[in-house]
Write a protein that holds these residues in place. Structure first.
Motif, PDB file in Angstrom:
ATOM      1  N   UNK A  15      12.393 -11.635 -10.972  1.00 45.48           N
ATOM      2  CA  UNK A  15      13.471 -10.706 -10.629  1.00 45.48           C
ATOM      3  C   UNK A  15      13.153  -9.272 -11.052  1.00 45.48           C
ATOM      4  N   UNK A  16      12.487  -9.111 -12.191  1.00 51.04           N
ATOM      5  CA  UNK A  16      12.140  -7.779 -12.690  1.00 51.04           C
ATOM      6  C   UNK A  16      10.831  -7.252 -12.119  1.00 51.04           C
ATOM      7  N   UNK A  17      10.143  -8.089 -11.317  1.00 47.46           N
ATOM      8  CA  UNK A  17       8.844  -7.730 -10.740  1.00 47.46           C
ATOM      9  C   UNK A  17       7.855  -7.338 -11.838  1.00 47.46           C
ATOM     10  N   UNK A  18       7.863  -8.119 -12.932  1.00 47.43           N
ATOM     11  CA  UNK A  18       6.981  -7.915 -14.063  1.00 47.43           C
ATOM     12  C   UNK A  18       5.589  -8.431 -13.729  1.00 47.43           C
ATOM     13  N   UNK A  19       4.571  -7.649 -14.032  1.00 47.63           N
ATOM     14  CA  UNK A  19       3.198  -8.101 -13.804  1.00 47.63           C
ATOM     15  C   UNK A  19       2.853  -9.213 -14.778  1.00 47.63           C
ATOM     16  N   UNK A  20       2.190 -10.243 -14.245  1.00 47.89           N
ATOM     17  CA  UNK A  20       1.758 -11.366 -15.061  1.00 47.89           C
ATOM     18  C   UNK A  20       0.299 -11.671 -14.750  1.00 47.89           C
ATOM     19  N   UNK A  21      -0.308 -12.497 -15.570  1.00 44.11           N
ATOM     20  CA  UNK A  21      -1.659 -13.009 -15.315  1.00 44.11           C
ATOM     21  C   UNK A  21      -1.586 -14.531 -15.376  1.00 44.11           C
ATOM     22  N   UNK A  22      -2.467 -15.199 -14.634  1.00 45.28           N
ATOM     23  CA  UNK A  22      -2.496 -16.648 -14.605  1.00 45.28           C
ATOM     24  C   UNK A  22      -3.867 -17.129 -15.021  1.00 45.28           C
ATOM     25  N   UNK A  23      -3.888 -18.169 -15.820  1.00 49.45           N
ATOM     26  CA  UNK A  23      -5.131 -18.773 -16.288  1.00 49.45           C
ATOM     27  C   UNK A  23      -5.142 -20.246 -15.935  1.00 49.45           C
ATOM     28  N   UNK A  24      -6.274 -20.745 -15.510  1.00 46.90           N
ATOM     29  CA  UNK A  24      -6.563 -22.170 -15.516  1.00 46.90           C
ATOM     30  C   UNK A  24      -7.658 -22.279 -16.551  1.00 46.90           C
ATOM     31  N   UNK A  45       2.432 -24.818 -11.867  1.00 44.18           N
ATOM     32  CA  UNK A  45       2.752 -24.656 -13.285  1.00 44.18           C
ATOM     33  C   UNK A  45       2.093 -25.718 -14.146  1.00 44.18           C
ATOM     34  N   UNK A  46       1.850 -26.887 -13.617  1.00 41.26           N
ATOM     35  CA  UNK A  46       1.280 -27.964 -14.404  1.00 41.26           C
ATOM     36  C   UNK A  46      -0.153 -27.744 -14.822  1.00 41.26           C
ATOM     37  N   UNK A  47      -0.875 -26.891 -14.093  1.00 40.81           N
ATOM     38  CA  UNK A  47      -2.286 -26.669 -14.400  1.00 40.81           C
ATOM     39  C   UNK A  47      -2.583 -25.234 -14.806  1.00 40.81           C
TER      40      UNK A  47
END
Length: 54
Positions: A15-24, A45-47
């Motif tokens: 909702x806030x359009x916050x930048x995120x990073x994703x890791x596997x 989300x599980x991995x």
């Protein structure tokens, strides 16, 4: 970087359009803001681990 671990954190980041990073673990696989997908890519989300970019 703080992890996003709950539904409300992910929802608020979207909702806030916050930048995120994703890791596997242990590899960084993407970054951006949450839409329905992140920059057109779907991440399960599980991995993945999601963290605030800032």
């Amino acid at each position: 970087m703080r992890p996003l671990t709950s539904d409300i954190q992910l929802y608020t980041a979207r909702m806030n359009r916050t930048s995120i990073v994703m890791f596997i673990v242990p590899e960084l696989v993407g970054s951006g803001v949450i839409e329905v997908a992140v920059k057109g890519e779907m991440y399960m989300r599980g991995v993945c681990t999601f963290k605030y970019a800032g």
